[in-house]
Scaffold this motif. Structure first.
Motif, PDB file in Angstrom:
ATOM      1  N   ASN A  95      21.792 -27.783  -5.087  1.00  0.00           N
ATOM      2  CA  ASN A  95      21.503 -28.705  -4.150  1.00  0.00           C
ATOM      3  C   ASN A  95      22.169 -28.893  -3.143  1.00  0.00           C
ATOM      4  O   ASN A  95      23.437 -29.542  -2.907  1.00  0.00           O
ATOM      5  N   LEU A  96      21.948 -27.912  -2.040  1.00  0.00           N
ATOM      6  CA  LEU A  96      22.774 -27.949  -0.876  1.00  0.00           C
ATOM      7  C   LEU A  96      21.891 -28.442   0.384  1.00  0.00           C
ATOM      8  O   LEU A  96      20.789 -28.371   0.487  1.00  0.00           O
ATOM      9  N   SER A  97      22.748 -29.133   1.438  1.00  0.00           N
ATOM     10  CA  SER A  97      22.046 -29.859   2.476  1.00  0.00           C
ATOM     11  C   SER A  97      21.884 -28.690   3.627  1.00  0.00           C
ATOM     12  O   SER A  97      22.491 -27.446   3.486  1.00  0.00           O
ATOM     13  N   ALA A  98      21.059 -29.125   4.490  1.00  0.00           N
ATOM     14  CA  ALA A  98      20.643 -28.193   5.402  1.00  0.00           C
ATOM     15  C   ALA A  98      22.026 -27.737   6.244  1.00  0.00           C
ATOM     16  O   ALA A  98      22.862 -28.403   6.492  1.00  0.00           O
ATOM     17  N   PRO A  99      21.861 -26.355   6.589  1.00  0.00           N
ATOM     18  CA  PRO A  99      23.095 -26.131   7.369  1.00  0.00           C
ATOM     19  C   PRO A  99      23.365 -26.366   8.830  1.00  0.00           C
ATOM     20  O   PRO A  99      22.249 -26.898   9.451  1.00  0.00           O
ATOM     21  N   LEU A 100      24.530 -26.428   9.319  1.00  0.00           N
ATOM     22  CA  LEU A 100      24.866 -26.705  10.866  1.00  0.00           C
ATOM     23  C   LEU A 100      25.050 -25.418  11.499  1.00  0.00           C
ATOM     24  O   LEU A 100      25.528 -24.529  11.145  1.00  0.00           O
ATOM     25  N   ILE A 101      24.172 -25.315  12.510  1.00  0.00           N
ATOM     26  CA  ILE A 101      24.231 -23.899  13.077  1.00  0.00           C
ATOM     27  C   ILE A 101      24.570 -24.071  14.608  1.00  0.00           C
ATOM     28  O   ILE A 101      24.357 -25.001  15.355  1.00  0.00           O
ATOM     29  N   LEU A 102      25.605 -23.481  15.216  1.00  0.00           N
ATOM     30  CA  LEU A 102      25.987 -23.232  16.640  1.00  0.00           C
ATOM     31  C   LEU A 102      25.660 -22.154  17.209  1.00  0.00           C
ATOM     32  O   LEU A 102      25.588 -21.072  16.621  1.00  0.00           O
ATOM     33  N   LEU A 103      25.132 -22.106  18.387  1.00  0.00           N
ATOM     34  CA  LEU A 103      25.141 -20.982  19.446  1.00  0.00           C
ATOM     35  C   LEU A 103      26.482 -20.711  19.829  1.00  0.00           C
ATOM     36  O   LEU A 103      27.324 -21.212  20.132  1.00  0.00           O
ATOM     37  N   PRO A 104      26.319 -19.280  20.118  1.00  0.00           N
ATOM     38  CA  PRO A 104      27.839 -18.701  20.305  1.00  0.00           C
ATOM     39  C   PRO A 104      28.391 -19.245  21.745  1.00  0.00           C
ATOM     40  O   PRO A 104      29.696 -19.208  21.738  1.00  0.00           O
ATOM     41  N   GLU A 105      27.748 -19.812  22.775  1.00  0.00           N
ATOM     42  CA  GLU A 105      28.216 -20.547  23.761  1.00  0.00           C
ATOM     43  C   GLU A 105      28.806 -21.734  23.533  1.00  0.00           C
ATOM     44  O   GLU A 105      29.416 -22.137  24.465  1.00  0.00           O
ATOM     45  N   VAL A 106      28.547 -22.242  22.706  1.00  0.00           N
ATOM     46  CA  VAL A 106      29.152 -23.681  22.157  1.00  0.00           C
ATOM     47  C   VAL A 106      30.600 -23.617  22.532  1.00  0.00           C
ATOM     48  O   VAL A 106      31.265 -22.730  21.974  1.00  0.00           O
ATOM     49  N   SER A 107      31.307 -24.484  23.213  1.00  0.00           N
ATOM     50  CA  SER A 107      32.704 -24.465  23.462  1.00  0.00           C
ATOM     51  C   SER A 107      33.344 -25.043  22.084  1.00  0.00           C
ATOM     52  O   SER A 107      33.164 -25.726  21.258  1.00  0.00           O
ATOM     53  N   CYS A 108      34.765 -24.448  21.918  1.00  0.00           N
ATOM     54  CA  CYS A 108      35.553 -24.922  20.942  1.00  0.00           C
ATOM     55  C   CYS A 108      35.817 -26.570  20.810  1.00  0.00           C
ATOM     56  O   CYS A 108      35.370 -27.048  19.673  1.00  0.00           O
ATOM     57  N   GLN A 109      35.927 -27.175  21.932  1.00  0.00           N
ATOM     58  CA  GLN A 109      35.943 -28.384  22.066  1.00  0.00           C
ATOM     59  C   GLN A 109      34.548 -29.345  21.412  1.00  0.00           C
ATOM     60  O   GLN A 109      34.612 -30.062  20.510  1.00  0.00           O
ATOM     61  N   LYS A 110      33.627 -28.804  21.852  1.00  0.00           N
ATOM     62  CA  LYS A 110      32.216 -29.370  21.222  1.00  0.00           C
ATOM     63  C   LYS A 110      31.887 -29.079  20.135  1.00  0.00           C
ATOM     64  O   LYS A 110      31.413 -29.797  19.150  1.00  0.00           O
ATOM     65  N   ALA A 111      32.489 -27.895  19.559  1.00  0.00           N
ATOM     66  CA  ALA A 111      32.220 -27.264  17.989  1.00  0.00           C
ATOM     67  C   ALA A 111      33.069 -28.364  17.257  1.00  0.00           C
ATOM     68  O   ALA A 111      32.588 -28.791  16.287  1.00  0.00           O
ATOM     69  N   ILE A 112      34.435 -28.659  17.563  1.00  0.00           N
ATOM     70  CA  ILE A 112      35.037 -29.627  16.900  1.00  0.00           C
ATOM     71  C   ILE A 112      34.482 -30.904  16.934  1.00  0.00           C
ATOM     72  O   ILE A 112      34.327 -31.759  15.797  1.00  0.00           O
ATOM     73  N   GLU A 113      33.631 -31.531  18.175  1.00  0.00           N
ATOM     74  CA  GLU A 113      33.283 -32.743  17.917  1.00  0.00           C
ATOM     75  C   GLU A 113      31.746 -32.618  17.085  1.00  0.00           C
ATOM     76  O   GLU A 113      31.822 -33.658  16.450  1.00  0.00           O
ATOM     77  N   ILE A 114      31.157 -31.840  17.256  1.00  0.00           N
ATOM     78  CA  ILE A 114      29.794 -31.643  16.403  1.00  0.00           C
ATOM     79  C   ILE A 114      30.335 -31.539  14.938  1.00  0.00           C
ATOM     80  O   ILE A 114      29.549 -32.345  14.118  1.00  0.00           O
ATOM     81  N   LEU A 115      31.203 -30.906  14.571  1.00  0.00           N
ATOM     82  CA  LEU A 115      31.750 -30.809  13.197  1.00  0.00           C
ATOM     83  C   LEU A 115      31.891 -32.144  12.432  1.00  0.00           C
ATOM     84  O   LEU A 115      31.753 -32.484  11.418  1.00  0.00           O
ATOM     85  N   GLN A 116      33.134 -32.958  13.250  1.00  0.00           N
ATOM     86  CA  GLN A 116      33.379 -34.173  12.880  1.00  0.00           C
ATOM     87  C   GLN A 116      32.322 -35.377  12.809  1.00  0.00           C
ATOM     88  O   GLN A 116      32.140 -35.983  11.943  1.00  0.00           O
ATOM     89  N   GLU A 117      31.502 -35.336  13.962  1.00  0.00           N
ATOM     90  CA  GLU A 117      30.560 -36.074  14.137  1.00  0.00           C
ATOM     91  C   GLU A 117      29.582 -35.860  12.735  1.00  0.00           C
ATOM     92  O   GLU A 117      29.028 -36.981  12.172  1.00  0.00           O
ATOM     93  N   LYS A 118      29.308 -34.712  12.726  1.00  0.00           N
ATOM     94  CA  LYS A 118      28.238 -34.500  11.653  1.00  0.00           C
ATOM     95  C   LYS A 118      28.853 -34.385   9.989  1.00  0.00           C
ATOM     96  O   LYS A 118      28.113 -34.341   9.244  1.00  0.00           O
ATOM     97  N   GLY A 119      30.022 -34.520  10.011  1.00  0.00           N
ATOM     98  CA  GLY A 119      30.826 -34.564   8.631  1.00  0.00           C
ATOM     99  C   GLY A 119      30.726 -32.945   8.020  1.00  0.00           C
ATOM    100  O   GLY A 119      30.779 -33.254   6.760  1.00  0.00           O
TER     101      GLY A 119
END
Length: 165
Positions: free
Chosen positions: A34-58
């Motif tokens: 029973n897995l949740s849908a994956p979170l997918i990032l495009l390669p051009e996402v910045s490290c800052q934005k990736a951190i924000e997205i991961l934290q926001e989405k848990g």
């Protein structure tokens, strides 16, 4: 030698889950998790934005996938944060600078036994689905779609909540 190591043989498709005393869950398919849908990032996402997205989405990790559908790897919150803190990357750098490009793939039809063997050496595996893609001129190619990311904790949760000893 790799060729006498059952885990290596199973991981690389040369052996079909050979184990004498298999646990009850060994032959159950990955699709039963029973897995949740994956979170997918495009390669051009910045490290800052990736951190924000991961934290926001848990999420602790996300797949990095090119717009073409090519799976580039995985990015984890802890690796991204430590790389920025160590000065190896800048917040503005693309997430591809902190992407793990070595990872295992499993399909929904693979067994939990195979997954278990993969997770002995890897922190996670990417669940993929292969599909044929046709263009207007009739040529075709195979494309992999990320369906999820599975960890040892996911497997342990499934086994402990469905224990059928």
């Amino acid at each position: 030698s790799k060729f006498v190591n059952d885990q290596w043989m199973i991981k690389n498709g040369f052996l079909n889950d050979a184990q004498e005393h298999k646990p009850w869950w060994w032959n159950i398919k990955v699709q039963k998790l029973n897995l949740s849908a994956p979170l997918i990032l495009l390669p051009e996402v910045s490290c800052q934005k990736a951190i924000e997205i991961l934290q926001e989405k848990g999420y602790d990790q996300a797949s990095v996938v090119a717009e073409s559908g090519l799976i580039l790897g995985m990015v984890t919150l802890s690796n991204t944060l430590s790389s920025v803190q160590d000065g190896n990357v800048e917040f503005s750098d693309p997430v591809t600078k902190v992407t793990y490009d070595q990872f295992s793939k499993v399909s929904l039809e693979d067994s939990l036994g195979k997954l278990s063997c993969l997770l002995e050496n890897d922190h996670f595996a990417i669940i993929v689905h292969e599909q044929m893609q046709f263009s207007g001129n009739g040529s075709s190619s195979t494309k992999q779609t990320v369906l999820g990311v599975v960890t040892s904790m996911d497997l342990l949760t499934f086994v402990s909540s469905n224990d059928k000893k």
